[in-house]
Scaffold this motif. Sequence first.
Motif: not given
Ligand SMILES: [Mn+2]
Length: 251
Positions: A11, A13, A48, A122, A208, A210
């Motif tokens: 994550d 991003h 992610d 994930h 996933h 966070h």
């Molecule tokens: Mn994410």
Amino acid sequence: MEKTNIYFASDMHLGSTVFGDPKEIEKRFVGWLDSIKDRAKALYLLGDVFDFWFEYKKVVPRGFTRFLGKIAEMHDNGTEIHFFTGNHDIWVFDYLPEETGAIIHTKPLLTEIGGKTFYLAHGDGLGDNSHSFHLIRSIFHNRTCQWLFARLPSSWGIGFAHWWSKHNREKDLVSPAPYFGEDKEHLVVYAKDFLHNHPEIDYFIFGHRHILLDLLLNKKTRLLIIGDWLQYFSYAVFDGKTLMLETLLQE
Ligand SMILES: [Mn+2]
């Protein structure tokens, strides 16, 4: 230096503008990769990594130069790179494996590392039985839809995707829901159920959500949710004996 550690992170991003300049997030993450590269036997990126990715036959999205260069360098120096697709970067095809040597996983992975059994994913969709979620997921994973999307002019396709990403998911990035508790958190419910038929598992590791979670499910099995690189700058590391959840945040 001998490479003995296994790292897990998720994550980032990359490319998201929700937290300001996306290059700062990329630089911070790549700085961390640089600090672990000499000890990293393997790196598992649990989804992610990109806020959005779609690769065309001859064209890939702009950006991510430092990240792609760093994982290529790590791979060339003997670190195994595993890349799990998340719900933001579903459409990773053969560019990453060809350019960087990364091994792509589009499904959860049950694997043995240093004599321990790991379940890695994930985490999107696991334990979540909502129809809308699974409908959207099946559209994104549908080969025909991917084929059609690839034939749109890229400025439409990428433009739509950025709009979609921004409007649907911004609040989940900025203020992720806090831990729902053992009986309500989808990934915990899923793992407990999965464990019935796979009691050999030592560690479940997910991204996933966070959030940071380090939970003992029974005498031997632990479940980790490893945070993100937007707020926690966190990762898990397995040195062959112990699995630790770490964050670069100053207390
Ligand atoms: Mn994410």
